[in-house]
Design a protein around this motif. Structure first.
Motif, PDB file in Angstrom:
ATOM      1  N   HIS A 114     -11.809   2.270  -3.676  1.00 40.86           N
ATOM      2  CA  HIS A 114     -10.852   1.634  -2.771  1.00 40.86           C
ATOM      3  C   HIS A 114      -9.531   2.408  -2.775  1.00 40.86           C
ATOM      4  CE1 HIS A 114      -8.749  -1.322  -0.475  1.00 40.86           C
ATOM      5  NE2 HIS A 114      -8.048  -1.786  -1.496  1.00 40.86           N
ATOM      6  N   PHE A 115      -9.109   2.821  -3.949  1.00 44.19           N
ATOM      7  CA  PHE A 115      -7.888   3.628  -4.058  1.00 44.19           C
ATOM      8  C   PHE A 115      -8.033   4.930  -3.276  1.00 44.19           C
ATOM      9  CE2 PHE A 115      -6.057   7.248  -6.562  1.00 44.19           C
ATOM     10  CZ  PHE A 115      -4.741   7.094  -6.131  1.00 44.19           C
ATOM     11  N   CYS A 116      -9.142   5.613  -3.443  1.00 45.05           N
ATOM     12  CA  CYS A 116      -9.348   6.897  -2.763  1.00 45.05           C
ATOM     13  C   CYS A 116      -9.345   6.735  -1.245  1.00 45.05           C
ATOM     14  CB  CYS A 116     -10.654   7.539  -3.232  1.00 45.05           C
ATOM     15  SG  CYS A 116     -10.617   8.098  -4.961  1.00 45.05           S
TER      16      CYS A 116
ATOM     17  N   CYS B 278      -1.496   2.157 -10.474  1.00 45.67           N
ATOM     18  CA  CYS B 278      -0.933   1.815  -9.174  1.00 45.67           C
ATOM     19  C   CYS B 278      -1.477   0.493  -8.627  1.00 45.67           C
ATOM     20  CB  CYS B 278      -1.190   2.939  -8.180  1.00 45.67           C
ATOM     21  SG  CYS B 278      -0.285   4.455  -8.585  1.00 45.67           S
TER      22      CYS B 278
ATOM     23  N   ALA C  16      -5.135   5.426 -10.339  1.00 46.38           N
ATOM     24  CA  ALA C  16      -5.517   4.255  -9.554  1.00 46.38           C
ATOM     25  C   ALA C  16      -5.194   2.972 -10.306  1.00 46.38           C
ATOM     26  CB  ALA C  16      -7.010   4.315  -9.231  1.00 46.38           C
TER      27      ALA C  16
ATOM     28  N   GLN D 220      -7.812   4.354   0.509  1.00 49.38           N
ATOM     29  CA  GLN D 220      -6.453   4.068   0.981  1.00 49.38           C
ATOM     30  C   GLN D 220      -5.560   5.296   0.873  1.00 49.38           C
ATOM     31  OE1 GLN D 220      -4.725   0.526  -0.754  1.00 49.38           O
ATOM     32  NE2 GLN D 220      -5.751  -0.763   0.765  1.00 49.38           N
TER      33      GLN D 220
ATOM     34  N   TYR E   2      -4.793  -0.612  -8.590  1.00 49.43           N
ATOM     35  CA  TYR E   2      -6.156  -0.640  -8.055  1.00 49.43           C
ATOM     36  C   TYR E   2      -7.151  -0.849  -9.189  1.00 49.43           C
ATOM     37  CZ  TYR E   2      -4.141   1.251  -3.770  1.00 49.43           C
ATOM     38  OH  TYR E   2      -3.397   1.432  -2.632  1.00 49.43           O
ATOM     39  N   ARG E   3      -8.081  -1.747  -8.966  1.00 56.39           N
ATOM     40  CA  ARG E   3      -9.139  -1.976  -9.944  1.00 56.39           C
ATOM     41  C   ARG E   3     -10.438  -1.313  -9.515  1.00 56.39           C
ATOM     42  NH1 ARG E   3      -5.198  -2.490 -11.857  1.00 56.39           N
ATOM     43  NH2 ARG E   3      -4.234  -4.263 -12.939  1.00 56.39           N
ATOM     44  N   ASN E   4     -10.424  -0.715  -8.338  1.00 56.40           N
ATOM     45  CA  ASN E   4     -11.604  -0.034  -7.802  1.00 56.40           C
ATOM     46  C   ASN E   4     -11.179   1.348  -7.351  1.00 56.40           C
ATOM     47  OD1 ASN E   4     -13.438   0.866  -5.556  1.00 56.40           O
ATOM     48  ND2 ASN E   4     -14.567  -0.972  -6.208  1.00 56.40           N
TER      49      ASN E   4
ATOM     50  N   ILE F 270       0.834  -1.210   0.000  1.00 55.46           N
ATOM     51  CA  ILE F 270       0.000   0.000   0.000  1.00 55.46           C
ATOM     52  C   ILE F 270       0.866   1.256   0.000  1.00 55.46           C
ATOM     53  CG2 ILE F 270      -1.639   1.355   1.353  1.00 55.46           C
ATOM     54  CD1 ILE F 270      -2.811  -1.369   2.302  1.00 55.46           C
TER      55      ILE F 270
ATOM     56  N   ARG G 286       2.426   1.787  -3.360  1.00 51.28           N
ATOM     57  CA  ARG G 286       1.437   2.244  -4.342  1.00 51.28           C
ATOM     58  C   ARG G 286       1.084   3.718  -4.136  1.00 51.28           C
ATOM     59  NH1 ARG G 286      -2.792  -2.944  -4.575  1.00 51.28           N
ATOM     60  NH2 ARG G 286      -1.508  -4.214  -5.990  1.00 51.28           N
TER      61      ARG G 286
END
Length: 270
Positions: A233-235, A226, A223, A237, A228-230, A201, A204
């Motif tokens: 979820h990226f936002c 880095c 995203a 984290q 992330y597929r969602n 994490i 990323r």
């Protein structure tokens, strides 16, 4: 000033290889093993595993030999009056474990190039490489004993930080090292002080911050790059790690990439 007399990387020898110079060299000798080897230390012959380093000072007796079907090492014979070498706290003639052999092997490769090609900045380049090499040796020496799985864990961590966008999971990482997921998480945390997924994490988010600073990609594209597929979820984290949403991080930063002081990012309507 440093003077390299000879440097070689991945020097490969047969099982009967013996290096025996009772009177020693008239200069320094640095050896890093890539396979197990036998060294004579304080009059006794002792076997050391791969990834050990030994530094001999001038006129110190030298004896080491192969203890398997093949013996491989990096080695450097050189003269130096630099304080970081002549007054080093490293032991003479006593092997110790090297914590990052791949890194040091790359330094040896660069030393080979600098030594063999007469470039304008050869002297300063060799000095810089030797300073880095001796820094790494110092780090290894003071780190002490290494866990049996340390080198595999180090390579895994390097892969994570080099390619944070890969689809990392604990199961995938554990399988690559032939460990159980629970055991991997335990020894990774004990070794590096951080869990393997937190390392993913952080790597990323560090990459994401650079993409956002460049300001050429949308948040969704950042995203994806880095790992992330969602995007939601990226936002989540990103905000947990940095304290800011990706969009507001991208908006409120100055030219140096540092967030502007006294900027309120949580104002209603902003």
């Amino acid at each position: 000033m440093n003077q390299i007399h000879y440097v070689e990387t991945n020097a490969t020898h047969e099982s009967d290889f013996v290096f025996d110079i009772p009177q020693g060299h008239q200069c320094w000798l640095l050896v890093i093993t890539k396979t197990p080897a036998l060294f004579r230390v304080n009059g006794e012959l002792k076997e050391y595993p791969a990834h050990h380093v030994i530094l001999y000072e001038a006129r110190q007796p030298i004896y080491y030999r192969a203890c398997g079907n093949v013996y491989i090492n990096d080695w450097l014979r050189f003269s130096s009056d630099e304080i970081y070498i002549s007054r080093t706290s490293l032991p003479y003639g006593i092997p110790f474990a090297l914590d990052d052999p791949d890194y040091c092997s790359k330094l040896f490769e660069l030393l080979v190039v600098e030594h063999n090609f007469n470039r304008n900045c050869q002297e300063s380049s060799i000095d810089s490489l030797l300073r880095i090499l001796f820094n790494k040796l110092q780090e290894s020496y003071w780190q002490g004993d290494l866990r049996p799985q340390y080198y595999n864990l180090q390579r895994l961590r390097t892969a994570i930080q080099t390619n944070p966008g890969d689809p990392w999971t604990v199961s995938r990482m554990a399988q690559s090292l032939q460990l159980s997921p629970g055991y991997l998480q335990s020894i990774y945390k004990k070794t590096f002080g951080i869990s393997c997924m937190e390392d993913v994490i952080n790597s990323r988010i560090r990459l994401a911050k650079e993409y956002l600073y460049q300001n050429t990609l949308s948040v969704a594209e950042v995203a994806f790059r880095c790992g992330y597929r969602n995007i939601e979820h990226f936002c989540r984290q990103f905000k947990r790690v940095t304290g800011y949403s990706p969009g507001r991080y991208q908006l409120y930063k100055n030219d140096s990439g540092v967030l502007l002081p006294n900027t309120r990012l949580d104002r209603p309507g902003r």
